[in-house]
Motif scaffolding. Structure first.
Motif, PDB file in Angstrom:
ATOM      1  N   GLN A 245       0.814  -1.179  -0.016  1.00 15.41           N
ATOM      2  CA  GLN A 245       0.057  -0.092  -0.014  1.00 15.41           C
ATOM      3  C   GLN A 245       0.860   1.353   0.035  1.00 15.41           C
ATOM      4  O   GLN A 245       1.899   1.093   0.377  1.00 15.41           O
ATOM      5  CB  GLN A 245      -0.775   0.032   1.181  1.00 15.41           C
ATOM      6  N   LEU A 246       0.436   2.344  -0.675  1.00 16.16           N
ATOM      7  CA  LEU A 246       1.170   3.649  -0.608  1.00 16.16           C
ATOM      8  C   LEU A 246       0.044   4.538   0.052  1.00 16.16           C
ATOM      9  O   LEU A 246      -0.845   4.843  -0.085  1.00 16.16           O
ATOM     10  CB  LEU A 246       1.294   4.278  -1.923  1.00 16.16           C
ATOM     11  N   ARG A 247       0.831   5.178   1.195  1.00 12.31           N
ATOM     12  CA  ARG A 247       0.057   6.199   1.872  1.00 12.31           C
ATOM     13  C   ARG A 247       0.636   7.841   1.384  1.00 12.31           C
ATOM     14  O   ARG A 247       1.802   8.133   1.217  1.00 12.31           O
ATOM     15  CB  ARG A 247       0.193   6.052   3.231  1.00 12.31           C
ATOM     16  N   ILE A 248      -0.534   8.506   1.086  1.00 11.94           N
ATOM     17  CA  ILE A 248      -0.055   9.865   0.513  1.00 11.94           C
ATOM     18  C   ILE A 248      -1.013  10.950   1.369  1.00 11.94           C
ATOM     19  O   ILE A 248      -1.930  10.421   1.895  1.00 11.94           O
ATOM     20  CB  ILE A 248      -0.233  10.240  -1.084  1.00 11.94           C
ATOM     21  N   PRO A 249      -0.606  12.309   1.075  1.00  9.11           N
ATOM     22  CA  PRO A 249      -1.316  13.357   2.293  1.00  9.11           C
ATOM     23  C   PRO A 249      -2.801  13.328   1.533  1.00  9.11           C
ATOM     24  O   PRO A 249      -2.833  13.478   0.029  1.00  9.11           O
ATOM     25  CB  PRO A 249      -0.564  14.373   1.849  1.00  9.11           C
ATOM     26  N   LYS A 250      -3.738  13.129   2.446  1.00 12.68           N
ATOM     27  CA  LYS A 250      -5.155  13.319   1.734  1.00 12.68           C
ATOM     28  C   LYS A 250      -5.290  14.686   1.354  1.00 12.68           C
ATOM     29  O   LYS A 250      -6.232  14.787   0.519  1.00 12.68           O
ATOM     30  CB  LYS A 250      -6.338  13.122   3.200  1.00 12.68           C
TER      31      LYS A 250
END
Length: 265
Positions: A245-250
């Motif tokens: 999974q990749l997490r980026i700023p909402k």
């Protein structure tokens, strides 16, 4: 402990035109399979900022639309136009003293005369501009996104994405070296190709195509992005039981903050 590689400054341009089926079309290229970074991927024109871009930035007579920008911001924009010209032959510039963008015939003549030598490092973009009396149209670029390659990757880029309306009748063509094919494609068709396997789409490219596809026209896309604050995106990768999974700023505006990016191999 893994050493963190400093990212190279880079620029990318989403060249836009209104398609025949009421969809925005964007100019994209297939990167050569032997290229080290994103080989075989369908991407927008772009590449690294170089020292010659900073030489151009030092002479305001060579560009318009640079008011209030610092050296780094100028470098990103100049690199964006240079890389677009190198990779597509499309020139975002005006003849000196003119308010109109260079016409397609003149742009093609300049590309025919200088593009190969520029790509081979035999001539500088500064010389191409001065010899042909051109002024870069930095005001045609609208900042769109800012992505930084995750820490831990062996090759990293700090990349600004810009939107620009393609100059009338400048159709563009790949260089046959760094890229092996080029197309004008709707965001919908590009994304469908990524789903079907027809195209290999990097994660940032996919997210920016989805975001762009919400706009009904080139004018709307440019107007929506002008003056908008941009949140830098440096994805953080995590492994789960089923994949990655990749997490980026909402707040970056990509309809979420956690994205599945494939099963573990």
């Amino acid at each position: 402990m893994t050493e963190i590689v400093a990212p190279r400054l880079a620029s990318t341009v989403l060249l836009l035109r209104d398609g025949t089926s009421s969809e925005i079309e964007v100019f994209m290229m297939v990167r050569h399979h032997q290229i080290e970074f994103n080989s075989g991927a369908l991407v927008f024109p772009g590449g690294s900022v170089d020292k010659n871009d900073k030489e151009i930035a030092a002479d305001p007579a060579l560009y318009s639309g640079g008011e209030g920008l610092d050296g780094d911001a100028l470098g990103f924009r100049i690199a964006a136009i240079r890389e677009t010209f190198e990779e597509s032959g499309i020139l975002l510039a005006r003849p000196r003293g003119s308010k109109d963008l260079v016409d397609a015939m003149r742009a093609n003549d300049i590309a025919t005369a200088h593009r190969a030598a520029l790509n081979e490092g035999k001539i500088t973009f500064l010389k191409v501009l001065t010899d042909n009396g051109m002024v870069l149209a930095l005001d045609e670029l609208v900042p769109y996104a800012h992505w930084i390659t995750p820490e831990g990757m062996p090759k990293r880029f700090d990349t600004w994405f810009f939107l620009a309306a393609a100059p009338p009748e400048q159709l563009g063509a790949h260089d046959g070296k760094e890229s092996t094919d080029s197309i004008w494609v709707s965001t919908r068709e590009a994304l469908e190709g990524g789903e079907s396997g027809r195209f290999k789409l990097p994660f940032p490219t996919t997210r920016n195509l989805i975001r762009l596809g919400k706009q009904p026209s080139v004018g709307a896309a440019l107007a929506d992005s002008k003056g908008k604050s941009i949140v830098a995106v440096m994805p953080v990768m995590t492994k789960t039981a089923t994949g990655r999974q990749l997490r980026i700023p909402k707040e970056a505006g990509y309809d979420g903050e956690v994205f599945d990016v494939g099963a573990m191999g």
